[in-house]
Design a protein around this motif. Structure first.
Motif, mmCIF file in Angstrom:
data_model
loop_
_atom_site.group_PDB
_atom_site.id
_atom_site.type_symbol
_atom_site.label_atom_id
_atom_site.label_comp_id
_atom_site.label_asym_id
_atom_site.label_seq_id
_atom_site.Cartn_x
_atom_site.Cartn_y
_atom_site.Cartn_z
ATOM 1 N N ASP A 1 13.256 -0.828 0.116
ATOM 2 C CA ASP A 1 12.658 -0.808 -1.223
ATOM 3 C C ASP A 1 13.324 0.320 -1.988
ATOM 4 O O ASP A 1 14.298 0.907 -1.514
ATOM 5 C CB ASP A 1 11.122 -0.719 -1.172
ATOM 6 C CG ASP A 1 10.601 0.621 -0.673
ATOM 7 O OD1 ASP A 1 11.378 1.604 -0.648
ATOM 8 O OD2 ASP A 1 9.404 0.689 -0.322
ATOM 9 N N LYS A 2 12.817 0.652 -3.171
ATOM 10 C CA LYS A 2 13.503 1.636 -4.003
ATOM 11 C C LYS A 2 13.580 3.016 -3.355
ATOM 12 O O LYS A 2 14.337 3.884 -3.790
ATOM 13 C CB LYS A 2 12.848 1.729 -5.389
ATOM 14 C CG LYS A 2 11.541 2.505 -5.430
ATOM 15 C CD LYS A 2 10.955 2.499 -6.826
ATOM 16 C CE LYS A 2 11.544 3.554 -7.727
ATOM 17 N NZ LYS A 2 10.908 4.864 -7.579
ATOM 18 N N THR B 1 0.843 -1.204 0.000
ATOM 19 C CA THR B 1 0.000 0.000 0.000
ATOM 20 C C THR B 1 0.873 1.247 0.000
ATOM 21 O O THR B 1 0.432 2.318 -0.391
ATOM 22 C CB THR B 1 -0.899 0.047 1.251
ATOM 23 O OG1 THR B 1 -0.042 -0.061 2.404
ATOM 24 C CG2 THR B 1 -1.914 -1.085 1.262
ATOM 25 N N HIS B 2 2.111 1.096 0.484
ATOM 26 C CA HIS B 2 3.008 2.245 0.618
ATOM 27 C C HIS B 2 4.450 1.826 0.292
ATOM 28 O O HIS B 2 4.822 0.672 0.502
ATOM 29 C CB HIS B 2 3.020 2.780 2.063
ATOM 30 C CG HIS B 2 1.728 3.376 2.502
ATOM 31 N ND1 HIS B 2 0.646 2.605 2.866
ATOM 32 C CD2 HIS B 2 1.337 4.673 2.636
ATOM 33 C CE1 HIS B 2 -0.352 3.398 3.207
ATOM 34 N NE2 HIS B 2 0.031 4.661 3.069
ATOM 35 N N PHE B 3 5.239 2.783 -0.177
ATOM 36 C CA PHE B 3 6.696 2.622 -0.174
ATOM 37 C C PHE B 3 7.193 2.971 1.231
ATOM 38 O O PHE B 3 6.535 3.736 1.951
ATOM 39 C CB PHE B 3 7.353 3.564 -1.199
ATOM 40 C CG PHE B 3 7.212 3.095 -2.617
ATOM 41 C CD1 PHE B 3 7.921 1.986 -3.063
ATOM 42 C CD2 PHE B 3 6.374 3.748 -3.511
ATOM 43 C CE1 PHE B 3 7.794 1.541 -4.383
ATOM 44 C CE2 PHE B 3 6.237 3.316 -4.817
ATOM 45 C CZ PHE B 3 6.955 2.208 -5.259
ATOM 46 N N VAL B 4 8.347 2.440 1.602
ATOM 47 C CA VAL B 4 8.792 2.650 2.995
ATOM 48 C C VAL B 4 8.981 4.134 3.325
ATOM 49 O O VAL B 4 8.767 4.557 4.453
ATOM 50 C CB VAL B 4 10.086 1.848 3.345
ATOM 51 C CG1 VAL B 4 9.836 0.356 3.249
ATOM 52 C CG2 VAL B 4 11.261 2.279 2.511
ATOM 53 N N TRP C 1 13.287 -5.893 0.363
ATOM 54 C CA TRP C 1 14.362 -6.830 0.672
ATOM 55 C C TRP C 1 14.798 -6.675 2.131
ATOM 56 O O TRP C 1 14.856 -5.555 2.645
ATOM 57 C CB TRP C 1 15.583 -6.548 -0.200
ATOM 58 C CG TRP C 1 15.400 -6.862 -1.647
ATOM 59 C CD1 TRP C 1 15.735 -8.016 -2.271
ATOM 60 C CD2 TRP C 1 14.864 -6.002 -2.662
ATOM 61 N NE1 TRP C 1 15.433 -7.936 -3.615
ATOM 62 C CE2 TRP C 1 14.903 -6.713 -3.877
ATOM 63 C CE3 TRP C 1 14.337 -4.702 -2.674
ATOM 64 C CZ2 TRP C 1 14.451 -6.177 -5.083
ATOM 65 C CZ3 TRP C 1 13.888 -4.163 -3.860
ATOM 66 C CH2 TRP C 1 13.946 -4.897 -5.047
ATOM 67 N N ILE C 2 15.122 -7.795 2.754
ATOM 68 C CA ILE C 2 15.648 -7.733 4.127
ATOM 69 C C ILE C 2 17.069 -7.164 4.089
ATOM 70 O O ILE C 2 17.958 -7.725 3.455
ATOM 71 C CB ILE C 2 15.683 -9.137 4.759
ATOM 72 C CG1 ILE C 2 14.266 -9.655 4.987
ATOM 73 C CG2 ILE C 2 16.481 -9.139 6.062
ATOM 74 C CD1 ILE C 2 13.489 -8.939 6.080
ATOM 75 N N PHE C 3 17.233 -6.018 4.744
ATOM 76 C CA PHE C 3 18.541 -5.375 4.798
ATOM 77 C C PHE C 3 19.297 -5.875 6.021
ATOM 78 O O PHE C 3 20.487 -6.092 5.997
ATOM 79 C CB PHE C 3 18.318 -3.860 4.869
ATOM 80 C CG PHE C 3 19.565 -3.030 4.714
ATOM 81 C CD1 PHE C 3 20.178 -2.873 3.483
ATOM 82 C CD2 PHE C 3 20.116 -2.379 5.826
ATOM 83 C CE1 PHE C 3 21.316 -2.095 3.349
ATOM 84 C CE2 PHE C 3 21.250 -1.603 5.688
ATOM 85 C CZ PHE C 3 21.849 -1.462 4.453
#
Ligand code: AMO
Length: 429
Positions: free
Chosen positions: A41-42, A4-7, A24-26
């Protein structure tokens, strides 16, 4: 739907709202009772918290770095989290598990050499610096297009399988074209000229190929060339157009890529317009004065440009009026002195990033120019014949995108810029 959202959109103003993010898990930090997941994310990094009593708690042990996950949960304001909010996980889905250990550290803490980075390129492209390079390039290309559209140029696409070389025969890649020999285009030169002979103002952004033998930080066998061609024009007007383009690119990258420049720890050069122009002959004089033995007709290469740059102290400058015979056959000689041509290179400190010229537009002049370079006019008849049917005076330039990008990022090697560079030893990845 995965999110629903970008981080970067998760902030304290969403307190209590249920959201979904994917990425992705950082990093996973285990604080006994809780697990903190940093998810990329991007748009950057966001934080999700798994409580011990959550049904997904055990799944967290499977979350290797770079695994792809989807998280659903409620936003909770917390000053310690990125952007002051975190997601309290209700559902966690492991979409794609990454093998560990990773062949390259995506966090950037462990530095890798360029060969390793290019081999493990997808992981390398996920690093913050490379994300920044990709965005800056996209903004620069958009600004290039915008400037030209505003000036009434059309974007064109010319053939890349061609019958003759244009920029010097040694660097051609041969392909077999239905049993006949053909080549990959070294530049769109002849076709962009023909297009300018039909619709006046054209530009193209497309790959070009050169069989570059040497391994330098500035040469690729495949590069993106940004080409402009203008009818009823000459090299002076083209240099002005180029200045407008560069000025808009710098302005847009400065205003739209603040975070990306910060990630690269780089400040764009402060350039004043109009740019300084010196002639080839003046450059030669300066270099001779510095004890460098260059004669009229010799190329001024990167080592000499380094010396010239120390004298000029300009980040960006034109070197104009090159010896006619040192330029390709399509370059127009000056009226008052045919040994010199209406040509220019744009230099960033010590690196040529653009080259351009006024073009020959009379058939007999073109034929003589071909002969003077040991080329056979009959091989160029497909091009020359159109000069019998009203070709206007025209001029243009070609700019190497990855070299421009060195100026916009502070990186030192075009192979770092291009996601999947092609050189003598690289055909994969
Ligand atoms: P030129 O050969 O100087 O001119 O090329 C134009 C620009 O393209 C870039 N470039 C390269 N970049 C990466 N790898 C390479 N191997 C490579 N070769 C060239 C450089 C260079 O300034 N047709 C003319 C342009 C014109 O007059 O319109 C031409 O191709 O940035």
């Amino acid at each position: 739907m995965y999110r629903t959202h970008f981080v970067s959109e998760i902030g304290p103003e969403l307190e209590g709202k249920e959201v979904e993010i994917a990425g992705w898990i950082f990093n996973v930090r285990d604080l006994g009772g809780k697990k903190f997941l940093l998810i990329r994310d991007k748009t950057g990094l966001g934080q999700a918290v798994l409580a011990k009593d959550s049904p997904s708690f055990s799944l967290a042990n499977e979350l290797s770095q770079e695994s792809v996950v989807k998280v659903k949960g409620k936003v909770k304001a917390d000053k310690r989290a990125p952007r002051g909010a975190e997601i309290h996980v209700e559902e966690l889905e492991l979409i794609s598990k990454a093998k560990s250990p990773l062949p390259l550290d995506v966090t950037g803490k462990v530095k890798a050499d360029l060969d390793t980075r290019l081999r493990e390129r997808l992981l390398d492209l996920r690093r913050e610096e490379m994300n920044a390079v990709i965005k800056i390039q996209s903004v620069a290309v958009k600004a290039f297009r915008e400037t030209l559209y505003k000036k009434g140029f059309y974007e064109i696409f010319t053939p890349k399988l061609i019958a003759t070389g244009t920029e010097g025969g040694a660097q051609l890649f041969t392909v077999i074209y239905f049993g006949k020999e053909a080549f990959l285009a070294q530049s769109p030169q002849l076709y962009k000229e023909l297009m300018a002979g039909a619709v006046e103002r054209v530009f193209e952004i497309a790959p070009a190929w050169r069989a570059e033998d040497s391994d330098t930080p500035y040469h690729l066998s495949e590069f993106v060339s940004m080409d402009v061609e203008m009818a009823f024009s000459d090299y002076n007007e083209v240099m002005h157009t180029l200045e407008d383009i560069i000025s808009n690119i710098l302005e847009k990258v400065r205003s739209e890529c603040e975070n990306e420049l910060k990630a690269l720890n780089y400040s764009l050069p402060e350039v004043r317009f109009p740019l300084k122009r010196i002639t080839y002959s003046e450059a030669l004089e300066i270099l001779n004065g510095k004890g460098i033995d260059l004669k009229f007709g010799d190329d001024i290469g990167t080592p000499e440009l380094r010396v010239l740059n120390e004298e000029l102290k300009e980040d960006l400058y034109f070197v104009t009026d090159w010896p006619t015979l040192s330029r390709p056959f399509y370059t127009r000689a000056k009226n008052e002195n045919s040994d010199l041509s209406e040509s220019f290179d744009l230099i960033f400190r010590f690196l040529e990033i653009v080259s351009g010229s006024s073009r020959n537009y009379r058939r007999e002049v073109l034929e003589n120019a071909l002969k003077a370079r040991g080329l056979n006019p009959s091989s160029f008849e497909f091009f020359l014949r159109w000069f019998d049917y009203g070709m206007p005076p025209h001029a243009g330039f070609g700019m190497g995108l990855s070299r421009l990008m060195l100026m916009l990022t502070g990186l030192q090697n075009v192979k770092e810029i291009v996601p999947f560079p092609r050189d003598k030893k690289r055909l994969v990845p």
